[in-house]
Design a protein around this motif. Structure first.
Motif, PDB file in Angstrom:
ATOM      1  N   GLY A 137      46.377  35.470  44.746  1.00  0.00           N
ATOM      2  CA  GLY A 137      46.607  36.145  46.005  1.00  0.00           C
ATOM      3  C   GLY A 137      47.488  37.364  45.907  1.00  0.00           C
ATOM      4  O   GLY A 137      47.640  38.106  46.880  1.00  0.00           O
ATOM      5  N   GLY A 138      48.059  37.612  44.726  1.00  0.00           N
ATOM      6  CA  GLY A 138      48.938  38.763  44.539  1.00  0.00           C
ATOM      7  C   GLY A 138      48.236  39.933  43.881  1.00  0.00           C
ATOM      8  O   GLY A 138      47.002  39.965  43.766  1.00  0.00           O
ATOM      9  N   ASN A 139      49.022  40.899  43.425  1.00  0.00           N
ATOM     10  CA  ASN A 139      48.512  42.115  42.802  1.00  0.00           C
ATOM     11  C   ASN A 139      49.081  42.237  41.390  1.00  0.00           C
ATOM     12  O   ASN A 139      50.148  41.689  41.084  1.00  0.00           O
ATOM     13  CB  ASN A 139      48.887  43.358  43.612  1.00  0.00           C
ATOM     14  N   VAL A 140      48.378  42.976  40.546  1.00  0.00           N
ATOM     15  CA  VAL A 140      48.837  43.242  39.191  1.00  0.00           C
ATOM     16  C   VAL A 140      48.314  44.604  38.762  1.00  0.00           C
ATOM     17  O   VAL A 140      47.218  45.018  39.163  1.00  0.00           O
ATOM     18  CB  VAL A 140      48.367  42.136  38.215  1.00  0.00           C
ATOM     19  N   SER A 141      49.115  45.330  37.961  1.00  0.00           N
ATOM     20  CA  SER A 141      48.742  46.672  37.480  1.00  0.00           C
ATOM     21  C   SER A 141      48.762  46.693  35.960  1.00  0.00           C
ATOM     22  O   SER A 141      49.638  46.089  35.336  1.00  0.00           O
ATOM     23  CB  SER A 141      49.698  47.735  38.028  1.00  0.00           C
ATOM     24  N   ILE A 142      47.794  47.380  35.393  1.00  0.00           N
ATOM     25  CA  ILE A 142      47.679  47.549  33.945  1.00  0.00           C
ATOM     26  C   ILE A 142      47.665  49.041  33.643  1.00  0.00           C
ATOM     27  O   ILE A 142      46.892  49.787  34.260  1.00  0.00           O
ATOM     28  CB  ILE A 142      46.408  46.875  33.386  1.00  0.00           C
ATOM     29  N   GLN A 174      34.767  46.379  43.948  1.00  0.00           N
ATOM     30  CA  GLN A 174      35.072  44.960  43.935  1.00  0.00           C
ATOM     31  C   GLN A 174      34.796  44.398  42.553  1.00  0.00           C
ATOM     32  O   GLN A 174      33.758  44.656  41.961  1.00  0.00           O
ATOM     33  CB  GLN A 174      34.221  44.221  44.969  1.00  0.00           C
ATOM     34  N   SER A 175      35.759  43.653  41.999  1.00  0.00           N
ATOM     35  CA  SER A 175      35.588  43.003  40.708  1.00  0.00           C
ATOM     36  C   SER A 175      35.800  41.513  40.888  1.00  0.00           C
ATOM     37  O   SER A 175      36.913  41.062  41.148  1.00  0.00           O
ATOM     38  CB  SER A 175      36.589  43.556  39.694  1.00  0.00           C
ATOM     39  N   GLN A 176      34.727  40.733  40.738  1.00  0.00           N
ATOM     40  CA  GLN A 176      34.772  39.299  41.000  1.00  0.00           C
ATOM     41  C   GLN A 176      35.251  39.081  42.437  1.00  0.00           C
ATOM     42  O   GLN A 176      34.517  39.290  43.361  1.00  0.00           O
ATOM     43  CB  GLN A 176      35.689  38.600  39.986  1.00  0.00           C
ATOM     44  N   ASN A 177      36.513  38.705  42.620  1.00  0.00           N
ATOM     45  CA  ASN A 177      37.043  38.486  43.959  1.00  0.00           C
ATOM     46  C   ASN A 177      38.113  39.505  44.325  1.00  0.00           C
ATOM     47  O   ASN A 177      38.380  39.730  45.492  1.00  0.00           O
ATOM     48  CB  ASN A 177      37.621  37.068  44.073  1.00  0.00           C
ATOM     49  N   ALA A 178      38.758  40.090  43.322  1.00  0.00           N
ATOM     50  CA  ALA A 178      39.823  41.059  43.584  1.00  0.00           C
ATOM     51  C   ALA A 178      39.246  42.460  43.719  1.00  0.00           C
ATOM     52  O   ALA A 178      38.217  42.792  43.134  1.00  0.00           O
ATOM     53  CB  ALA A 178      40.854  41.027  42.464  1.00  0.00           C
ATOM     54  N   GLN A 179      39.943  43.294  44.481  1.00  0.00           N
ATOM     55  CA  GLN A 179      39.585  44.705  44.576  1.00  0.00           C
ATOM     56  C   GLN A 179      40.293  45.468  43.463  1.00  0.00           C
ATOM     57  O   GLN A 179      41.448  45.179  43.136  1.00  0.00           O
ATOM     58  CB  GLN A 179      39.980  45.267  45.940  1.00  0.00           C
ATOM     59  N   VAL A 180      39.590  46.448  42.906  1.00  0.00           N
ATOM     60  CA  VAL A 180      40.122  47.209  41.786  1.00  0.00           C
ATOM     61  C   VAL A 180      40.358  48.643  42.234  1.00  0.00           C
ATOM     62  O   VAL A 180      39.434  49.313  42.700  1.00  0.00           O
ATOM     63  CB  VAL A 180      39.147  47.183  40.584  1.00  0.00           C
ATOM     64  N   ARG A 196      44.752  41.230  45.467  1.00  0.00           N
ATOM     65  CA  ARG A 196      44.340  39.909  45.946  1.00  0.00           C
ATOM     66  C   ARG A 196      43.608  39.130  44.848  1.00  0.00           C
ATOM     67  O   ARG A 196      42.420  38.838  44.932  1.00  0.00           O
ATOM     68  CB  ARG A 196      43.501  40.010  47.215  1.00  0.00           C
ATOM     69  N   LEU A 197      44.353  38.815  43.816  1.00  0.00           N
ATOM     70  CA  LEU A 197      43.797  38.112  42.667  1.00  0.00           C
ATOM     71  C   LEU A 197      43.351  36.706  43.040  1.00  0.00           C
ATOM     72  O   LEU A 197      43.941  36.055  43.907  1.00  0.00           O
ATOM     73  CB  LEU A 197      44.838  38.030  41.550  1.00  0.00           C
ATOM     74  N   GLN A 198      42.292  36.254  42.348  1.00  0.00           N
ATOM     75  CA  GLN A 198      41.795  34.893  42.483  1.00  0.00           C
ATOM     76  C   GLN A 198      41.713  34.270  41.092  1.00  0.00           C
ATOM     77  O   GLN A 198      41.779  34.966  40.075  1.00  0.00           O
ATOM     78  CB  GLN A 198      40.422  34.876  43.157  1.00  0.00           C
ATOM     79  N   ARG A 199      41.571  32.952  41.061  1.00  0.00           N
ATOM     80  CA  ARG A 199      41.513  32.268  39.768  1.00  0.00           C
ATOM     81  C   ARG A 199      40.330  32.744  38.928  1.00  0.00           C
ATOM     82  O   ARG A 199      40.399  32.784  37.702  1.00  0.00           O
ATOM     83  CB  ARG A 199      41.399  30.754  40.002  1.00  0.00           C
ATOM     84  N   GLU A 200      39.226  33.117  39.585  1.00  0.00           N
ATOM     85  CA  GLU A 200      38.038  33.564  38.847  1.00  0.00           C
ATOM     86  C   GLU A 200      38.229  34.916  38.174  1.00  0.00           C
ATOM     87  O   GLU A 200      37.420  35.307  37.331  1.00  0.00           O
ATOM     88  CB  GLU A 200      36.834  33.641  39.796  1.00  0.00           C
ATOM     89  N   ASP A 201      39.278  35.658  38.540  1.00  0.00           N
ATOM     90  CA  ASP A 201      39.519  36.972  37.931  1.00  0.00           C
ATOM     91  C   ASP A 201      40.179  36.866  36.571  1.00  0.00           C
ATOM     92  O   ASP A 201      40.313  37.875  35.867  1.00  0.00           O
ATOM     93  CB  ASP A 201      40.397  37.831  38.853  1.00  0.00           C
ATOM     94  N   ALA A 202      40.636  35.685  36.179  1.00  0.00           N
ATOM     95  CA  ALA A 202      41.265  35.512  34.873  1.00  0.00           C
ATOM     96  C   ALA A 202      40.234  35.708  33.766  1.00  0.00           C
ATOM     97  O   ALA A 202      39.060  35.376  33.922  1.00  0.00           O
ATOM     98  CB  ALA A 202      41.902  34.129  34.777  1.00  0.00           C
ATOM     99  N   GLY A 203      40.670  36.255  32.643  1.00  0.00           N
ATOM    100  CA  GLY A 203      39.775  36.470  31.515  1.00  0.00           C
ATOM    101  C   GLY A 203      40.153  37.706  30.726  1.00  0.00           C
ATOM    102  O   GLY A 203      41.258  38.243  30.847  1.00  0.00           O
ATOM    103  N   TRP A 204      39.205  38.167  29.936  1.00  0.00           N
ATOM    104  CA  TRP A 204      39.420  39.319  29.057  1.00  0.00           C
ATOM    105  C   TRP A 204      38.807  40.573  29.666  1.00  0.00           C
ATOM    106  O   TRP A 204      37.673  40.559  30.142  1.00  0.00           O
ATOM    107  CB  TRP A 204      38.813  39.072  27.685  1.00  0.00           C
ATOM    108  N   TYR A 205      39.563  41.661  29.627  1.00  0.00           N
ATOM    109  CA  TYR A 205      39.122  42.973  30.098  1.00  0.00           C
ATOM    110  C   TYR A 205      39.415  43.996  29.001  1.00  0.00           C
ATOM    111  O   TYR A 205      40.016  43.665  27.956  1.00  0.00           O
ATOM    112  CB  TYR A 205      39.843  43.362  31.393  1.00  0.00           C
ATOM    113  N   SER A 206      39.014  45.225  29.245  1.00  0.00           N
ATOM    114  CA  SER A 206      39.300  46.283  28.283  1.00  0.00           C
ATOM    115  C   SER A 206      39.287  47.643  28.974  1.00  0.00           C
ATOM    116  O   SER A 206      38.470  47.891  29.862  1.00  0.00           O
ATOM    117  CB  SER A 206      38.281  46.279  27.129  1.00  0.00           C
ATOM    118  N   CYS A 207      40.223  48.497  28.556  1.00  0.00           N
ATOM    119  CA  CYS A 207      40.182  49.913  28.911  1.00  0.00           C
ATOM    120  C   CYS A 207      39.285  50.602  27.888  1.00  0.00           C
ATOM    121  O   CYS A 207      39.378  50.340  26.687  1.00  0.00           O
ATOM    122  CB  CYS A 207      41.581  50.523  28.867  1.00  0.00           C
ATOM    123  N   MET A 208      38.418  51.503  28.345  1.00  0.00           N
ATOM    124  CA  MET A 208      37.455  52.118  27.458  1.00  0.00           C
ATOM    125  C   MET A 208      37.367  53.609  27.722  1.00  0.00           C
ATOM    126  O   MET A 208      37.380  54.045  28.882  1.00  0.00           O
ATOM    127  CB  MET A 208      36.073  51.483  27.638  1.00  0.00           C
TER     128      MET A 208
END
Length: 392
Positions: A137-142, A174-180, A196-208
């Protein structure tokens, strides 16, 4: 014939890495550490996974665990096997293969590969932290950093293993459940914010950018909800020693009694009668709030990870593309065969006609020859008759 050859074309056309995928190219700094994810399909959960290094698959050398330097971890829950390399050196540059052992006679292991470059020069693309954690339910920045070489190159944020999920810095998606939210300051920093993170948003990502990838692992633990405690005044008054019971036992002040009661007996019985249903309702009212336990033997609800669903969809698209391509190739081959056969038939027709004409000419020559011989014999007989007459 077409239907019989389709399975052969499918087996030849489908790559062995259909249920296995990883990064394409990774550039890291000399002396640093890196964790490389390799995702696999759920049908390979119980299979043995391994990594090997080599330019070609048939000549690669298997990579084994080494304390403090190399670590291989398989997570069936996330369907990913990771390779962690610590204190990297330039000699470790090369192609690394992620593979799954299939077993059986004439069955090749499933594999996929990536190119790892260990350099002492400044990196063109990197992240400040390759492991990020956010709350449900929170936010995160990369923050993804890039060099001047990639200043004018399009930057993307992708979910590992799914190239269709890549998003550029233009707009909010929209990415999975969170907005990007993606933003580029044009000064070497590309920021990705998940809202607005959800449990389904967990996993591996990459900057390209420009084919170079920087992996990021996102974890979203479940949020801890503090239950709301409801205070029932009726229960508080029934508890001995409570402030409410002490106040209730004290004689009422004259200001508190607005009306004189007709007798003391109704005064005593009225609170008891009114307190009894209130106490009962206070005890029974929390009951509907508790959820009923799951019945024994009832099937447990299972959820499919969105990345697996998207990868299965991509696999179906590959199958359909291969089948369509095979059908087109077979149709073209049949057309070529029909044209070749038609041309061969037409090329043989003049030969048959020439043979027929030559046969007719031969027969005509024989008839003429016979007529000529008969005519010659008749002339000879006519020539001989006058000579005989003269002798007589």
């Amino acid at each position: 014939m077409t239907l019989q050859l389709v399975p052969v074309l499918v087996l030849l056309g489908i790559p062995r890495s259909l249920g296995l995928w990883t990064l394409d190219k990774l550039v890291v700094k000399d002396g640093s550490s890196v964790t490389i994810p390799c995702h696999y399909h759920q049908m390979y959960r119980e299979h043995v996974k391994y990594w090997c290094r080599g330019k070609l698959w048939h000549t690669c050398v298997r990579v084994r665990d080494s304390p403090g330097r190399i670590s291989i971890t398989d997570s069936p829950a996330e369907q990913v096997v990771t390779l962690t390399l610590s204190n990297l050196q330039s000699r470790q540059t090369g192609r690394y293969w992620c593979a799954i052992k299939i077993g059986g006679l004439m069955r090749v292991d499933v594999r996929t590969s990536l190119e790892l470059l260990v350099t002492k020069d400044a990196l063109d693309l990197w992240v400040s932290n390759s492991t990020v954690s956010g709350t449900e339910g929170g936010n995160v920045s990369i923050e993804c950093f890039y060099s001047d070489k990639l200043k004018d190159t399009e930057k993307k944020w992708c979910r590992s293993g799914n190239m269709l999920s890549c998003q550029s810095e233009y707009g909010t998606v929209q990415s999975q459940n969170a907005q990007v939210h993606l933003s580029d300051d044009a000064h070497g920093c590309f920021t990705v914010t998940l809202v607005r993170l959800q449990r389904e948003d967990a996993g591996w990502y990459s900057c390209m950018a420009a084919g170079i990838q920087a992996p990021v692992h996102l974890t979203v633990p479940a949020a801890h909800h503090t239950p709301n405690c409801t205070v029932f005044p009726e229960l508080m008054t029934s508890l001995p020693g409570s402030a409410a019971s002490v106040n209730a036992s004290a004689p009422p002040t004259p200001s508190a009694r607005t009306k004189p009661l007709p007798s003391d007996k109704p005064q005593t019985s009225a609170p008891v009668a009114s307190a009894e249903p209130q106490t009962k309702s206070s005890v029974i009212s929390p009951e509907p709030r508790t959820s009923s336990p799951r019945k024994a033997g009832s099937p447990e609800r299972q959820t499919v990870h969105p990345s697996v669903a998207s990868n299965v969809t991509n696999s179906l698209h590959v199958w359909l593309a291969v089948l369509l391509t095979g059908g087109i190739l077979l149709t073209a081959a049949l057309l070529v065969a029909l044209v070749w056969r038609w041309r061969m038939q037409h090329s043989q027709t003049p030969t048959i006609e020439e043979r027929t004409e030559s046969t007719e000419h031969t027969m005509q020559d024989d008839v003429d020859l016979m007529d000529y011989e008969w005519t010659s014999n008749s002339v000879l007989e006519l020539d001989e008759e006058p000579s005989t007459t003269e002798l007589l």
